[in-house]
Motif scaffolding. Structure first.
Motif: not given
Length: 677
Positions: A230-249
């Motif tokens: 929750s503090f960093a790794i999984h949390f930020l991986q998921l935010l990245y997946a949402k924000l960059a998912g179209d360009e980096d599927p």
């Protein structure tokens, strides 16, 4: 309801003042839907208003405590960390009256010619951490970027992008912060480094260990605490997946897949009351411990069976409700303090500034989730109706349990990559509980100051200084009939060798877990084997607990002595009778030597340790039932103990399980018998 005063300060701002009987607005909001959680966030942000600097670039939260970085960086924390919450609110279509404060602050803080310039980061600079919430805010809340002029945007580009991309960073979760600095700029069409972003993610992928789990660092480090989730790794991986998912599927799909797998493990860290199990460092970030679950919804992850969105919603809202009951977490002006259930500098890390606790705003990622998402539309459910009560987690080397009224984990093998304050307690304790937290040493002289809750301590100087498990080699094994067991090997002194076995509770004895130590001593040592710590305040008037009284269902056995009182016969009991404490506030804890114990020339004895105040995360005054012993030079002993824990419930049932001892499994009895002969 208690009244609150809001005096006007000399800066013209109004501020909350909590008096003797006041309640924080955060604690008064009934939580049920998205709007109520928005109001909860606003109640968290409002008290910050009087502490903005004149140009709004910094927030100096109450508390003039120093950290390992400079004061300006501390105040940059103060303004950037609340951005996690504000950005989520704005991303979800919400509004906040103070949004302009942060726009003005970003303008002034990134102006290299301005009087409140934040300063460009050096290598390994704390400013890099705060670039992460700023980058996220730029990505999801365009109103911030739109509120800046062309020149001011160039200042943000220079401060956020160029400076961090040219500097060295720790080889840890910090690399995600640089990813988000670049990602935020990219989303706004500003200058950024795609090469640096890609390289950092590729390196972060080397931390992945399997089954959804990432380590917080490279090979040679075993650290999987809330930074892994929750503090960093999984949390930020998921935010990245949402924000960059179209360009980096491809990466987005992998990060969602990891989260799906990990969710079935991470669900075991939250009990039915909403409490999480405190474990590891930075637990002063409080409700950030639940942010993983909101991020699942934000990233459009398909939940793994048998979890449902009602269960995820229940984990988040119950957790926030529990924090609403923790009335001592606030400063008199309504800001978060350094600590856990109350202000506590002993448990803090050397990077916890007064603004540091606002990393807790990660929990509000759920506000960026649309109100039509099933996270919000589903009725709350209890995930414990569908997941197992006992589960062994291979990668963190935890055995999770939810029997006997609390969630607990048994742990072996983890250690922080550097010897931070209290690291042996934060990672090396044997058991961690959602009801009882863990304890850290407020001093380093005598057993009372070491506060060895769920730890085995050794002293070779008559009890002045103690050493416990910090680094160990461990295995997680599955044994027939009894199930999982953790076995660790460690050395408090070069010539004292310890093998520790940890066995979780069983259905027939749900309030007990078993702890066994084989100790071979090359020198004479004193030992102290502690149970969980428990509140040392009687319900009647808050004074220390008296000897146990069956009529009031409260007290200790044997008698609890003051730290400077001479010992008496009433204060000592045979180890096989054990020691326990019952608190009407917190339930009961205890420890007892089991019949399979094989001591050396001296039997252990049961005592109550009057732990120094503020050593425990959850209760400020605690006592620790403890078994003490002496091992002569050259002796090998087997200490076999049951640790009892029954959190608050009907007072007459607190000791119902005390006389029903857990059974040591046959395979372990055979090892003890064979070794003893």
């Amino acid at each position: 309801m208690a009244t609150l005063t809001t005096p006007r300060t000399n800066t013209g701002h109004t501020g909350l003042v909590l008096g003797y009987s006041s309640a924080h607005p955060f604690s008064t909001i009934p939580l049920s839907d998205r709007t109520s959680v928005q109001d909860l966030l606003k109640a968290l942000l409002d008290p910050l208003e009087p502490f903005f600097s004149p140009l709004k670039a910094r927030i100096r939260c109450p508390g003039a405590t120093a950290v390992r970085f400079d004061q300006t960086a501390s105040e940059v924390e103060g303004i950037c960390r609340p951005l996690w919450g504000l950005a989520c609110l704005l991303a979800g279509g919400g509004e906040y009256r103070g949004t302009q404060w942060w726009i003005d602050g970003i303008r002034a803080g990134t102006d290299p010619e301005g009087p409140e310039f934040w300063g460009f980061p050096r290598d390994n600079d704390q400013r890099m951490v705060e670039m992460c919430p700023l980058g996220f805010a730029l990505a999801v809340a365009p109103t911030i970027w739109e509120g800046l002029s062309e020149r001011e945007r160039e200042n943000v580009e220079r401060w956020l992008g160029n400076s961090i991309n040219e500097k060295e960073m720790p080889n840890t979760n910090w690399l995600w912060f640089r990813v988000f600095a670049n990602l935020g700029l990219k989303k706004r069409g500003a200058k950024f480094s795609q090469a640096r972003l890609d390289a950092d993610i590729e390196h972060l992928n080397t931390f992945y260990r399997g089954d959804g789990w990432s380590n917080d660092g490279p090979e040679g480090i075993h650290q999987m605490d809330y930074y892994s989730s929750s503090f960093a790794i999984h949390f930020l991986q998921l935010l990245y997946a949402k924000l960059a998912g179209d360009e980096d599927p491809e990466r987005a799909a992998e990060f969602r897949k990891r989260a799906q797998i990990a969710a079935l493990d991470l669900a075991h860290y939250y009990d039915e009351e909403g409490r999480s199990i405190p474990f590891g460092r930075s637990v002063g970030y409080r409700f950030a411990m639940v942010s993983f679950w909101g991020a699942l919804a934000y990233a459009d992850v398909e939940l793994p069976a048998p979890l449902t969105w009602g269960m995820v919603k229940g984990i988040v809202l119950r957790h926030l409700r529990w924090w609403q009951t923790q009335h001592d977490i606030w400063s008199p002006s309504g800001t978060l303090t350094i600590g856990y259930s109350y202000p506590n500098m002993y448990m803090s890390e050397n990077y916890n500034s007064p603004g540091s606790p606002y990393w807790a705003c990660l929990a509000f990622i759920c506000l960026a989730v649309p109100e039509t998402h099933p996270f919000w539309t589903s009725p709350e459910e209890d995930h414990w109706t569908v997941i197992p009560r006992i589960k062994a987690l291979k990668h963190p080397k935890h055995i999770m349990s939810n029997l006997g009224g609390h969630c607990m984990l048994l742990s072996s093998g983890q250690a922080c990559s550097y010897p931070m304050k209290g690291t042996h307690a934060k990672y090396g304790s044997f058991a961690y509980s959602s009801a009882y937290g863990y304890s850290v040493p407020p001093g380093l002289f005598t057993l009372e100051q070491y506060a060895l809750a769920s730890q085995l301590g050794f002293s070779d100087d008559g009890g002045e200084f103690w050493k416990t498990r910090r680094v160990s080699k461990s295995t997680l094994e599955e044994r027939p009939v009894t199930g999982p067991v953790l076995i660790s090997h460690w050395e408090p002194f070069p010539d004292v060798h310890v093998t520790t076995y940890l066995l979780p509770p069983r259905e027939e004895t749900p309030n007990w877990h078993i702890r066994v130590h084989r100790i071979s001593a090359g020198r004479e040592v004193l030992t102290a084997d502690g149970s969980f710590a428990i509140s040392n305040e009687r319900a009647l008037d808050g004074r220390y607990l008296d000897p146990y009284n069956p009529a009031t269902y409260e007290g200790t056995k044997p008698r609890l002595m003051g730290n400077y009182d001479p010992p008496t016969d009433e204060a000592v009991a045979p180890a096989r009778e054990g020691a326990f404490a019952v608190s009407l506030k917190a339930g009961a804890v205890g420890i007892k030597a089991l019949p399979d114990e094989k001591p050396g020339s001296e039997e252990r004895r049961a005592v109550m340790v009057n732990a120094d105040p503020n050593s425990n995360l959850v209760a400020a005054r605690t006592t620790i039932p403890t078994l003490q012993g002496v091992i002569k030079k050259g002796e090998t002993v087997w200490y076999v103990a049951g640790i009892y824990a029954k959190p608050k419930g009907p007072k007459e049932q607190a000791l119902d399980g005390w006389d029903k001892l857990p059974e040591v499994p046959a395979w372990l009895k055979e090892e003890i018998a064979k070794d003893s002969t």
